[in-house]
Design a protein around this motif. Structure first.
Motif, PDB file in Angstrom:
ATOM      1  N   PHE A  89       0.833  -1.198   0.000  1.00  0.00           N
ATOM      2  CA  PHE A  89       0.000   0.000   0.000  1.00  0.00           C
ATOM      3  C   PHE A  89       0.873   1.256   0.000  1.00  0.00           C
ATOM      4  O   PHE A  89       0.611   2.209  -0.739  1.00  0.00           O
ATOM      5  N   ILE A  90       1.907   1.268   0.824  1.00  0.00           N
ATOM      6  CA  ILE A  90       2.791   2.432   0.910  1.00  0.00           C
ATOM      7  C   ILE A  90       3.550   2.626  -0.396  1.00  0.00           C
ATOM      8  O   ILE A  90       3.748   3.759  -0.845  1.00  0.00           O
ATOM      9  N   ILE A  91       3.952   1.553  -1.054  1.00  0.00           N
ATOM     10  CA  ILE A  91       4.617   1.665  -2.356  1.00  0.00           C
ATOM     11  C   ILE A  91       3.687   2.328  -3.368  1.00  0.00           C
ATOM     12  O   ILE A  91       4.103   3.212  -4.121  1.00  0.00           O
ATOM     13  N   HIS A  92       2.420   1.936  -3.371  1.00  0.00           N
ATOM     14  CA  HIS A  92       1.441   2.546  -4.286  1.00  0.00           C
ATOM     15  C   HIS A  92       1.263   4.037  -3.973  1.00  0.00           C
ATOM     16  O   HIS A  92       1.159   4.864  -4.884  1.00  0.00           O
ATOM     17  N   ALA A  93       1.226   4.384  -2.691  1.00  0.00           N
ATOM     18  CA  ALA A  93       1.068   5.788  -2.305  1.00  0.00           C
ATOM     19  C   ALA A  93       2.298   6.601  -2.711  1.00  0.00           C
ATOM     20  O   ALA A  93       2.166   7.707  -3.253  1.00  0.00           O
ATOM     21  N   THR A 105       2.519  12.198  -9.546  1.00  0.00           N
ATOM     22  CA  THR A 105       1.541  13.285  -9.642  1.00  0.00           C
ATOM     23  C   THR A 105       1.780  14.410  -8.642  1.00  0.00           C
ATOM     24  O   THR A 105       1.231  15.496  -8.799  1.00  0.00           O
ATOM     25  N   GLY A 106       2.564  14.144  -7.611  1.00  0.00           N
ATOM     26  CA  GLY A 106       2.766  15.140  -6.570  1.00  0.00           C
ATOM     27  C   GLY A 106       1.688  15.112  -5.504  1.00  0.00           C
ATOM     28  O   GLY A 106       1.726  15.883  -4.552  1.00  0.00           O
ATOM     29  N   LYS A 107       0.741  14.211  -5.642  1.00  0.00           N
ATOM     30  CA  LYS A 107      -0.367  14.130  -4.690  1.00  0.00           C
ATOM     31  C   LYS A 107      -0.784  12.669  -4.507  1.00  0.00           C
ATOM     32  O   LYS A 107      -0.528  11.842  -5.366  1.00  0.00           O
ATOM     33  N   VAL A 108      -1.436  12.408  -3.396  1.00  0.00           N
ATOM     34  CA  VAL A 108      -2.022  11.091  -3.174  1.00  0.00           C
ATOM     35  C   VAL A 108      -3.355  11.304  -2.460  1.00  0.00           C
ATOM     36  O   VAL A 108      -3.467  12.161  -1.588  1.00  0.00           O
ATOM     37  N   GLY A 109      -4.366  10.549  -2.880  1.00  0.00           N
ATOM     38  CA  GLY A 109      -5.685  10.652  -2.255  1.00  0.00           C
ATOM     39  C   GLY A 109      -5.947   9.449  -1.369  1.00  0.00           C
ATOM     40  O   GLY A 109      -5.956   8.316  -1.842  1.00  0.00           O
ATOM     41  N   LEU A 110      -6.131   9.683  -0.078  1.00  0.00           N
ATOM     42  CA  LEU A 110      -6.383   8.617   0.883  1.00  0.00           C
ATOM     43  C   LEU A 110      -7.596   8.967   1.736  1.00  0.00           C
ATOM     44  O   LEU A 110      -7.748  10.109   2.158  1.00  0.00           O
ATOM     45  N   LEU A 111      -8.429   7.982   1.976  1.00  0.00           N
ATOM     46  CA  LEU A 111      -9.535   8.115   2.911  1.00  0.00           C
ATOM     47  C   LEU A 111      -9.261   7.131   4.040  1.00  0.00           C
ATOM     48  O   LEU A 111      -9.125   5.928   3.805  1.00  0.00           O
ATOM     49  N   ILE A 153      -8.667   3.764   2.039  1.00  0.00           N
ATOM     50  CA  ILE A 153      -9.009   3.632   0.626  1.00  0.00           C
ATOM     51  C   ILE A 153      -8.100   4.573  -0.133  1.00  0.00           C
ATOM     52  O   ILE A 153      -7.999   5.758   0.191  1.00  0.00           O
ATOM     53  N   HIS A 154      -7.417   4.022  -1.101  1.00  0.00           N
ATOM     54  CA  HIS A 154      -6.466   4.789  -1.906  1.00  0.00           C
ATOM     55  C   HIS A 154      -7.151   5.183  -3.202  1.00  0.00           C
ATOM     56  O   HIS A 154      -7.540   4.332  -3.984  1.00  0.00           O
ATOM     57  N   TYR A 155      -7.314   6.477  -3.410  1.00  0.00           N
ATOM     58  CA  TYR A 155      -7.891   6.979  -4.654  1.00  0.00           C
ATOM     59  C   TYR A 155      -6.751   7.260  -5.610  1.00  0.00           C
ATOM     60  O   TYR A 155      -5.892   8.083  -5.336  1.00  0.00           O
TER      61      TYR A 155
END
Length: 130
Positions: A93-97, A104-110, A123-125
């Protein structure tokens, strides 16, 4: 606002994100400028002779490798439980983030707490770039 509309800041940053993604994937042929006076055949030969050393991919892999050299832990996380909705372990999960942050310079997490599992859920957007 309908879902088809995007924010002005999103529209402003997307060309840079798409260029970075193209560089990461090695899709740089479209960025080679045509020289003045080149015919189509000369330009095609010029593009085919070009070489691309993918520094973006190599740097991405090296930085993620350095950041994930040690296993990560999250307080309150039950070891056997998957961290995210995709059933990825914490390290994957951390590798994907990190990938999203570098490209992209950003990561979307809920982040939410699952009361039945007594464990946090994330949840990783992410945008599918392919």
């Amino acid at each position: 606002m309908p879902i088809q509309n995007t924010h002005a800041m999103y529209d402003m940053h997307m060309p840079a994100v798409e260029r970075t993604c193209d560089a990461y994937e090695g899709k740089v042929q479209g960025y080679i400028p045509r020289l003045t006076g080149q015919t189509n055949d000369e330009y095609a030969a010029y593009v085919n002779r070009s070489a691309y050393y993918n520094v973006v991919d190599r740097t991405h892999d090296a930085l993620i490798g350095a950041l994930t050299r040690r296993n990560h832990t999250i307080a309150g996380l039950v070891d056997e439980e998957p961290l995210c909705a995709d059933n990825l372990g914490i390290d994957e999960f951390i590798i994907h983030a990190y990938h999203d942050i570098f490209i992209t310079g950003k990561v979307g997490l809920l982040v939410d707490y699952d009361e039945t599992a007594a464990s946090p859920r994330v949840i990783h957007y992410y945008r599918d770039w392919e």
